[in-house]
Design an enzyme around this catalytic site. Structure first.
Site, PDB file in Angstrom:
ATOM      1  N   GLU A 154       0.859  -1.191   0.000  1.00 14.41           N
ATOM      2  CA  GLU A 154       0.000   0.000   0.000  1.00 14.41           C
ATOM      3  C   GLU A 154       0.888   1.231   0.000  1.00 14.41           C
ATOM      4  OE1 GLU A 154      -2.834   0.679   3.224  1.00 14.41           O
ATOM      5  OE2 GLU A 154      -3.738   2.271   2.026  1.00 14.41           O
ATOM      6  N   CYS A 174      -6.424   1.272   2.433  1.00 11.21           N
ATOM      7  CA  CYS A 174      -7.408   2.363   2.434  1.00 11.21           C
ATOM      8  C   CYS A 174      -7.275   3.293   1.239  1.00 11.21           C
ATOM      9  CB  CYS A 174      -7.293   3.168   3.714  1.00 11.21           C
ATOM     10  SG  CYS A 174      -7.766   2.241   5.171  1.00 11.21           S
ATOM     11  N   ASN A 229     -11.814  -2.943  -0.487  1.00  9.57           N
ATOM     12  CA  ASN A 229     -10.729  -3.242   0.457  1.00  9.57           C
ATOM     13  C   ASN A 229     -11.314  -3.781   1.756  1.00  9.57           C
ATOM     14  OD1 ASN A 229      -8.173  -3.218   1.783  1.00  9.57           O
ATOM     15  ND2 ASN A 229      -8.675  -1.243   2.660  1.00  9.57           N
ATOM     16  N   GLU A 230     -11.293  -2.958   2.776  1.00 13.49           N
ATOM     17  CA  GLU A 230     -11.680  -3.450   4.100  1.00 13.49           C
ATOM     18  C   GLU A 230     -13.115  -2.989   4.404  1.00 13.49           C
ATOM     19  OE1 GLU A 230      -8.669  -3.318   7.762  1.00 13.49           O
ATOM     20  OE2 GLU A 230      -9.809  -1.493   7.506  1.00 13.49           O
TER      21      GLU A 230
HETATM   22  O1  AHR Z   1      -2.364  -1.434   6.660  1.00 11.84           O
HETATM   23  C1  AHR Z   1      -2.871  -0.202   7.046  1.00 11.84           C
HETATM   24  C2  AHR Z   1      -4.381  -0.106   6.886  1.00 11.84           C
HETATM   25  O2  AHR Z   1      -5.007  -1.026   7.716  1.00 11.84           O
HETATM   26  C3  AHR Z   1      -4.902  -0.459   5.514  1.00 11.84           C
HETATM   27  O3  AHR Z   1      -4.848   0.619   4.667  1.00 11.84           O
HETATM   28  C4  AHR Z   1      -6.315  -0.868   5.771  1.00 11.84           C
HETATM   29  O4  AHR Z   1      -6.768  -1.836   4.866  1.00 11.84           O
HETATM   30  C5  AHR Z   1      -6.300  -1.341   7.200  1.00 11.84           C
HETATM   31  O5  AHR Z   1      -7.233  -0.671   7.965  1.00 11.84           O
END
Ligand code: AHR
Length: 675
Positions: A61, A257, A392-393
């Site tokens: 990332e 993110c 993503n999350e």
């Molecule tokens: O790894 C840091 C962050 O943690 C990432 O961007 C996200 O996917 C998670 O909340």
């Protein structure tokens, strides 16, 4: 009477001496070896499921200046004057008698994606008029290496104008110069090579404008010639080598993110990251303003995404290090920790189309629209992408509502592409259970679980997957890292305590490699002066880099993967975590070796009895890789990069049953040949 007093005194002296000797002998004892002995039985004659080649991978990332200022080795910050504070990173130079102005304009730019440029108007050159770039926390250059300086320029008046380039060290000493001319009244790219006479982590680059008149400047770049595999617009060699050394099975990119963005306008859009560099539209990095509210201010006002490292380069990276590409795309949801902006369900088509087009970009023939773009960038052969992440999350019913139409459209056209779906930000709880329930019903391929938890959680969860059902989706352990509290320092430490707990947890994943088919630590990179998040796998400054203890833990697992699971019994039990020991084993068909990984989280060394049940006659000597440290608080650093690093040794394998002494607080990988 006198004799008995003498005898008493002698007795007292002897007692004191004897007591002192006992104390002395006790203190010089070797470190305690646990009295409680353990047996590790590897069921060599019962090989289980194949270990997927994707088992251990990388999560990339652009956080902590991982891309611009990190693995993407452009040295000029704000090279195209597109930062909202247009002169950020730049300063005007006006030496003795010089006079002129610098203005950021947008009339007749290079193109619509690159709308701003710098107009330098020189009235008097004096002792030097021009501009200086500070780089990303400085400019990192190596003595004698070649750096390509390039610039787009356009002269608006007739008079000749030249550019004089000067690299200076922190004392202001000149460590490299060059001169560039031949500008016309059309935008054109000009370049020249600089070869610094000294190494410097925090150099600055000055561009002096010689002559009078006006000149427009844009896309100012200082880029090392030497990149990983010497790719043009390639990646920083030392950092990429650290990745290649992990022999990763996959690379998940570009996040995290940043895929989501703080709002949908700021989401990552892969189509704006390909093609010629001047066509890639810069946007803010989601981590620019993140973490303002924490005790420690870690936001970075100069954090943007130039997309010099874009989707083409990510695919190229995967190919260069032998990893499967795993792109993650926005699914119509901005970060739920930020605005939580949602694309309405009836307006998801452009997002879904982006996903379909990405598959065509990666895999389509050169006759297709997007396959042709890939070929034009230099890669006619497909990248052979097999997996894609939808969001993503994300969490909540909003995610499921969006995942469903994505899955329907993608599976209809590309049934063989495996889709990664989200289990949300934590590894348990209501959100997690809700998503798992729904994703099971939807027959999802792989569910991405995230674990940022204390070391104890990792130890307690080594058996987490032993009883997960085998009939539903597979698990992607997509973001894991043991978080030790920061306690009096701004960052959570990347210490041995964290890495050891992760090692114990990884034995649990490896035992369940039929279900947990992918795992990656997160985040990957951090610049020592520009990080937002800790801990991370690899740290760097502008010239140096090091792997953390967690890096070496992951490396030991990924480079000793094996091809098939072998069941392991600890003291006769199939349960992991017995008597402070955690273990997993594999068979490596390619080499004929048994690979046993044992984690000892006890503060005592342990002599264990190893039983290779059902094995033939083993070779006489095995190879052991031992990762340990004198203290759980031990960390690696730029100055001591291998304080916690594996040590290789040989050990005797007299028969199918032998003893092995495990160091206290250690991860040991035993490769036992010829069975
Ligand atoms: O790894 C840091 C962050 O943690 C990432 O961007 C996200 O996917 C998670 O909340």
């Amino acid at each position: 009477m006198k004799t008995s007093r003498i005898a008493l005194a002698a007795f007292a002296i002897l007692t004191i001496i004897a007591f002192a000797m006992i104390v002395f002998l006790l203190t010089i004892q070797p470190p305690t070896v646990s009295a409680q002995s353990s047996t590790i039985t590897v069921q060599v004659d019962k090989p289980g499921a194949a270990i997927p080649s994707t088992q251990y991978g990388i999560f990339f990332e652009d956080i902590n200046f991982a891309a611009d200022g990190g693995i993407y080795p452009e040295q000029i910050k704000n090279r195209s004057f597109e930062f909202p504070v247009a002169m950020m990173g730049w300063q005007k130079i006006e030496r003795n008698g010089a006079k002129g102005s610098l203005a950021v304009l947008n009339q007749e730019p290079i193109n619509a994606d690159n709308q701003h440029y710098l107009r330098a108007s020189v009235e008097k050159s004096g002792d030097g008029f021009g501009l200086l770039n500070e780089g990303f926390r400085g400019i990192g250059v190596q003595k004698g290496a070649q750096y390509s300086f390039s610039i787009y320029a356009r002269k608006t008046e007739r008079a000749p104008i030249n550019l004089r380039l000067e690299l200076t060290d922190t004392k202001g000493q000149n460590i490299g110069q060059a001169r560039l001319g031949g500008f016309t009244n059309q935008w054109r790219k000009h370049s020249i090579t600089l070869r610094p006479s000294a190494s410097e982590t925090k150099a600055k680059l000055s561009i002096f404008i010689e002559g009078q008149g006006k000149i427009d400047l844009d896309m100012i770049s200082l880029f090392p010639r030497e990149t990983f595999k010497n790719r043009p617009n390639g990646l920083r060699a030392d950092l990429t080598k650290l990745l290649a050394d992990l022999k990763p099975g996959f690379v998940r990119f570009p996040g995290g993110c940043i895929v989501e963005g703080r709002d949908l306008k700021e989401r990552y859009q892969w189509k704006t990251t390909i093609g010629d560099l001047v066509d890639r539209r810069l946007i803010i990095n989601r981590w620019n303003v993140e973490f303002k509210s924490r005790n420690v201010e870690r936001s970075a006002e100069d954090y943007y995404q130039s997309f010099g490292l874009g989707f083409y380069e990510y695919f190229q990276l995967c190919e260069d290090i032998g990893a499967e590409p795993l792109p993650i795309l926005n699914c119509g949801m901005a970060c739920q920790f930020n605005t939580n902006e949602l694309a309405p369900l009836d307006k998801l088509d452009p997002y879904i189309q982006d996903a379909l087009d990405l598959i065509e970009f990666a895999n389509g023939s050169v006759a297709t629209t997007w396959g042709r773009k890939r070929a034009q960038m230099g890669h006619p052969a497909p990248f052979n992408m097999k997996m894609l992440g939808v969001g993503n999350e994300q969490w909540g019913p909003q995610y499921i509502e969006r995942y469903e139409p994505f899955a329907k459209a993608l599976k209809a056209k590309y049934p063989n592409i495996k889709l990664i779906s989200s289990a949300g930000p934590s590894p348990q709880g209501e959100r997690f259970d809700f998503l798992w329930g729904k994703l099971k019903d939807l027959k999802a391929d792989l569910v991405d679980e995230h674990y940022y938890m204390p070391p104890k959680w990792f130890l307690d969860n080594a058996g987490r997957y032993d009883n997960y059902p085998r009939t539903g989706p597979q698990v992607f352990a997509g973001e894991y890292a043991a978080h030790v509290p920061a306690k009096g320092r701004p960052d959570r430490p990347n210490n041995w305590e964290a890495a050891l707990a992760e090692a114990a947890f990884l034995t649990g994943l490896e035992r369940n490699a039929d279900l947990v088919t992918m795992a990656s630590y997160a985040p990957l990179f951090a610049h020592v002066e520009a990080w937002q998040w800790s801990p991370n796998l690899i740290w760097f400054d502008n010239l140096r880099s090091f792997g953390t203890p967690s890096y070496y833990t992951q490396k030991l697992f990924s480079t000793n993967r094996g091809t098939n699971i072998l069941p392991v019994l600890l003291n006769g039990s199939t349960k992991n975590a017995q008597n402070d020991l955690y273990a997993s084993a594999t068979f490596d068909k390619r080499t004929g070796e048994i690979v046993l990984k044992v984690v000892n989280v006890s503060t005592s060394a342990k002599e264990v009895s190893i039983n290779l049940a059902g094995a033939g006659k083993p070779g006489k000597a095995g190879k052991a890789f031992v990762l340990t440290a004198a203290e759980l608080t031990a960390e690696n650093s730029l100055n001591d990069p291998a304080k916690v690093a594996p040590v290789e040794r040989q050990f005797a394998v007299p028969s199918n049953q032998f003893t092995y002494a495990l160091a206290a607080n250690s991860l040991t990988v035993l490769r036992i040949p010829g069975v």
